[in-house]
Design a protein around this motif. Structure first.
Motif, PDB file in Angstrom:
ATOM      1  N   VAL A 134       0.843  -1.196   0.000  1.00 29.84           N
ATOM      2  CA  VAL A 134       0.000   0.000   0.000  1.00 29.84           C
ATOM      3  C   VAL A 134       0.874   1.240   0.000  1.00 29.84           C
ATOM      4  N   MET A 135       0.563   2.179  -0.889  1.00 24.86           N
ATOM      5  CA  MET A 135       1.214   3.475  -0.877  1.00 24.86           C
ATOM      6  C   MET A 135       0.325   4.451  -0.120  1.00 24.86           C
ATOM      7  N   MET A 136       0.801   4.927   1.028  1.00 26.33           N
ATOM      8  CA  MET A 136       0.121   5.955   1.815  1.00 26.33           C
ATOM      9  C   MET A 136       0.849   7.270   1.586  1.00 26.33           C
ATOM     10  N   HIS A 137       0.182   8.227   0.979  1.00 31.20           N
ATOM     11  CA  HIS A 137       0.825   9.485   0.608  1.00 31.20           C
ATOM     12  C   HIS A 137       1.050  10.400   1.806  1.00 31.20           C
ATOM     13  N   ASP A 138       0.167  10.330   2.771  1.00 28.44           N
ATOM     14  CA  ASP A 138       0.312  11.123   3.990  1.00 28.44           C
ATOM     15  C   ASP A 138      -0.672  10.583   5.019  1.00 28.44           C
ATOM     16  N   VAL A 139      -0.633  11.186   6.200  1.00 21.68           N
ATOM     17  CA  VAL A 139      -1.618  10.854   7.240  1.00 21.68           C
ATOM     18  C   VAL A 139      -2.324  12.134   7.660  1.00 21.68           C
ATOM     19  N   ALA A 140      -2.728  12.917   6.658  1.00 27.66           N
ATOM     20  CA  ALA A 140      -3.442  14.166   6.925  1.00 27.66           C
ATOM     21  C   ALA A 140      -4.740  13.923   7.688  1.00 27.66           C
ATOM     22  N   ILE A 141      -5.285  12.730   7.570  1.00 27.42           N
ATOM     23  CA  ILE A 141      -6.512  12.405   8.296  1.00 27.42           C
ATOM     24  C   ILE A 141      -6.300  12.548   9.801  1.00 27.42           C
ATOM     25  N   TRP A 150     -16.682  13.849   9.766  1.00 27.17           N
ATOM     26  CA  TRP A 150     -16.464  12.813  10.785  1.00 27.17           C
ATOM     27  C   TRP A 150     -16.590  11.420  10.183  1.00 27.17           C
ATOM     28  N   LYS A 151     -17.447  11.251   9.185  1.00 27.85           N
ATOM     29  CA  LYS A 151     -17.590   9.945   8.546  1.00 27.85           C
ATOM     30  C   LYS A 151     -16.316   9.564   7.808  1.00 27.85           C
ATOM     31  N   TYR A 152     -15.750  10.538   7.093  1.00 27.69           N
ATOM     32  CA  TYR A 152     -14.518  10.288   6.346  1.00 27.69           C
ATOM     33  C   TYR A 152     -13.375   9.960   7.304  1.00 27.69           C
ATOM     34  N   ARG A 153     -13.261  10.738   8.376  1.00 25.66           N
ATOM     35  CA  ARG A 153     -12.208  10.490   9.359  1.00 25.66           C
ATOM     36  C   ARG A 153     -12.355   9.105   9.980  1.00 25.66           C
ATOM     37  N   LEU A 154     -13.583   8.748  10.332  1.00 28.76           N
ATOM     38  CA  LEU A 154     -13.824   7.458  10.974  1.00 28.76           C
ATOM     39  C   LEU A 154     -13.436   6.312  10.054  1.00 28.76           C
ATOM     40  N   TRP A 155     -13.824   6.403   8.780  1.00 26.70           N
ATOM     41  CA  TRP A 155     -13.518   5.337   7.832  1.00 26.70           C
ATOM     42  C   TRP A 155     -12.019   5.192   7.633  1.00 26.70           C
ATOM     43  N   TYR A 156     -11.306   6.292   7.381  1.00 31.86           N
ATOM     44  CA  TYR A 156      -9.879   6.184   7.092  1.00 31.86           C
ATOM     45  C   TYR A 156      -9.078   5.774   8.317  1.00 31.86           C
ATOM     46  N   ARG A 157      -9.459   6.233   9.476  1.00 35.31           N
ATOM     47  CA  ARG A 157      -8.725   5.817  10.672  1.00 35.31           C
ATOM     48  C   ARG A 157      -8.932   4.326  10.937  1.00 35.31           C
ATOM     49  N   PHE A 158     -10.131   3.848  10.725  1.00 38.33           N
ATOM     50  CA  PHE A 158     -10.391   2.415  10.854  1.00 38.33           C
ATOM     51  C   PHE A 158      -9.591   1.643   9.813  1.00 38.33           C
ATOM     52  N   ALA A 159      -9.644   2.123   8.561  1.00 34.06           N
ATOM     53  CA  ALA A 159      -8.950   1.421   7.478  1.00 34.06           C
ATOM     54  C   ALA A 159      -7.441   1.383   7.712  1.00 34.06           C
ATOM     55  N   PHE A 160      -6.845   2.521   8.092  1.00 35.28           N
ATOM     56  CA  PHE A 160      -5.405   2.545   8.335  1.00 35.28           C
ATOM     57  C   PHE A 160      -5.006   1.631   9.492  1.00 35.28           C
ATOM     58  N   SER A 161      -5.880   1.520  10.502  1.00 34.36           N
ATOM     59  CA  SER A 161      -5.567   0.637  11.630  1.00 34.36           C
ATOM     60  C   SER A 161      -5.519  -0.826  11.204  1.00 34.36           C
ATOM     61  N   ILE A 162      -6.256  -1.170  10.144  1.00 31.29           N
ATOM     62  CA  ILE A 162      -6.233  -2.536   9.607  1.00 31.29           C
ATOM     63  C   ILE A 162      -5.074  -2.709   8.632  1.00 31.29           C
ATOM     64  N   GLU A 175      10.307  11.478   3.048  1.00 26.78           N
ATOM     65  CA  GLU A 175      10.764  11.157   4.394  1.00 26.78           C
ATOM     66  C   GLU A 175       9.849  11.788   5.435  1.00 26.78           C
ATOM     67  N   PHE A 176       9.316  12.967   5.109  1.00 28.62           N
ATOM     68  CA  PHE A 176       8.358  13.607   6.016  1.00 28.62           C
ATOM     69  C   PHE A 176       7.152  12.703   6.261  1.00 28.62           C
ATOM     70  N   SER A 177       6.566  12.181   5.171  1.00 24.92           N
ATOM     71  CA  SER A 177       5.403  11.310   5.318  1.00 24.92           C
ATOM     72  C   SER A 177       5.760  10.024   6.041  1.00 24.92           C
ATOM     73  N   LYS A 178       6.956   9.517   5.791  1.00 22.84           N
ATOM     74  CA  LYS A 178       7.379   8.302   6.500  1.00 22.84           C
ATOM     75  C   LYS A 178       7.403   8.535   8.007  1.00 22.84           C
ATOM     76  N   MET A 179       7.955   9.653   8.430  1.00 23.18           N
ATOM     77  CA  MET A 179       8.021   9.949   9.862  1.00 23.18           C
ATOM     78  C   MET A 179       6.625  10.118  10.454  1.00 23.18           C
ATOM     79  N   ARG A 180       5.728  10.747   9.700  1.00 17.63           N
ATOM     80  CA  ARG A 180       4.363  10.938  10.203  1.00 17.63           C
ATOM     81  C   ARG A 180       3.616   9.599  10.285  1.00 17.63           C
TER      82      ARG A 180
END
Length: 411
Positions: A134-141, A150-162, A175-180
């Protein structure tokens, strides 16, 4: 967009991992290396969406990645039935008859992948995919929660946790995104690799210069900016700076992108609420954007948050002097090829624009630096780096993958 017809890239052998391929493999055999089991497939959900931002990265990287393989071995791009007809890759397959969007990605795509390794290049993928990068471009969420419902935040936070547990590996764009990602998701550094974006796709775009006469713009006589709904784009300060600079009637200011209803009135044209020298274009074509880049006196990008920051590189590649902020990934990506401003200081943004606009020799210096810098960002190089990561992570074969799948957590 026209169909890309590629060939075997013999340079891909340069990034081979020792032991991942036979030592006596020819370049052609090298580029046909399929990985464990059934090879690779690419998540093509982005083909059903507007090609901007992460979708642009998905398209260009998928295209370049396919070109590393011979015609018989190239990984297929799996796309929904409602995909765009103007976005074509060399090997594309429509799958899933009934589903669209996220439902297609979660319910139809996993069955179509089979025993191949799936490359999901646009932040999201099947949550329980058997083998997936998976390519994650950032964790702006997490970093900019006010951007999203709130629906978008809830979905992406759940998805990223999986996904942080089920993905074989995570790739990101700086490297910035990697650290985040490491901080926000609790992922070990060994599980995240950085692959910079390319910008050479802009070389293929034909500039549509009619936009200059339509907007009454002259070469080297306007400041260009890109802004959208994201809080990270710093659009209110961009507009405030342009308003302050409107005391110069010989300068014009162009803002490209979606209209933020908090800034532009939905009942009136944008120019009704702004100085007459400020022009809001809304969405425009790639050809029109290239024409604006090529003829602008400078490009203003005082962003507060970027996982990578492709627009400044696009501007550089077109010979446009660039002013950017020192925030997030921008110093990493722009290096010494841009003039820097304080994204939080309206006075500093205004001062840097005045410096650039009042000095033709200074603009020429930044043009040359930008062009040279942009040449370092090539999609074929990004694709070879992606293949290198895949080989490194998958060279152990099915046994290693099975061990990964049976582990309770990868963090």
């Amino acid at each position: 967009m026209k169909q890309f017809v590629g060939k075997i890239d013999e340079e891909c052998i340069d990034t081979a991992v020792e032991g991942a391929r036979p030592a006596d493999a020819s370049p052609a055999q090298c580029c046909q290396w399929p990985g464990p089991s059934g090879g690779f497939a690419i998540n093509g959900k982005f083909v059903s969406q507007r090609i901007t931002g992460v979708q642009r990265v998905g398209y260009e990287l998928a295209t370049a990645f396919q070109r590393l393989f011979s015609e018989n071995a190239e990984p297929p791009l799996l796309i929904p039935v409602n995909s765009r007809t103007d976005v074509i890759l060399r090997k594309t397959k429509r799958v899933g008859r009934w589903f669209k969007g996220s439902l297609w990605e979660q319910l139809a795509l996993p069955f179509a992948v089979g025993d191949r390794t799936l490359l999901s290049l646009c932040n999201m993928g099947p949550l329980f995919g058997r083998r997936q990068l998976v390519m994650m471009h950032d964790v702006a969420i997490y970093d900019l929660p006010g951007n999203y419902s709130w629906k978008y935040r809830l979905w992406y936070r759940f998805a990223f946790s999986i996904l942080k547990r089920t993905a074989v590996h995570i790739v990101t764009v700086s490297e910035f995104s990697k650290m985040r990602i490491m901080e926000r998701l609790g992922v070990d550094a060994s599980r995240v690799s950085v692959i910079w974006n390319g910008v050479d796709h802009f070389e293929k775009i034909i500039p549509e210069t009619a936009i200059l006469s339509r907007l009454s713009l002259r070469n080297d006589g306007y400041v260009l900016a890109v802004g959208n709904l994201s809080l990270g784009k710093n659009l209110p300060r961009i507009l405030a700076a342009m308003e302050r600079l409107s005391d110069r009637p010989d300068w014009k200011f162009v803002v490209v992108g979606g209209r933020d209803v908090r800034v532009f009135s939905s009942q009136a044209k944008p120019n009704d609420n702004l100085s007459k020298n400020i022009i809001a274009t809304g969405f425009i074509s790639d050809g029109e954007l290239k024409a604006l880049y090529e003829n602008a006196a400078c490009f203003l990008f005082p962003s507060l948050y970027e996982g990578f920051g492709l627009p400044p590189l696009e501007a550089m590649s077109c010979g446009c002097p660039v002013i950017v902020s020192r925030e997030a990934s921008l110093p990493e990506v722009c290096g010494n090829a841009a003039m820097y401003c304080d994204a939080h200081s309206l006075d500093d943004i205004v001062d840097k624009v005045r410096q650039m606009m009042d000095d033709a020799a200074l603009r020429e210096t930044w043009r040359e630096r930008g062009r040279a810098h942009a040449r370092n960002f090539r999609w074929d190089r990004s694709a070879r780096q992606l293949l290198d990561v895949l080989e490194r992570e998958l060279a152990g074969g099915v046994e290693r993958l099975n061990e990964t799948e049976s582990a309770p957590s990868r963090v």
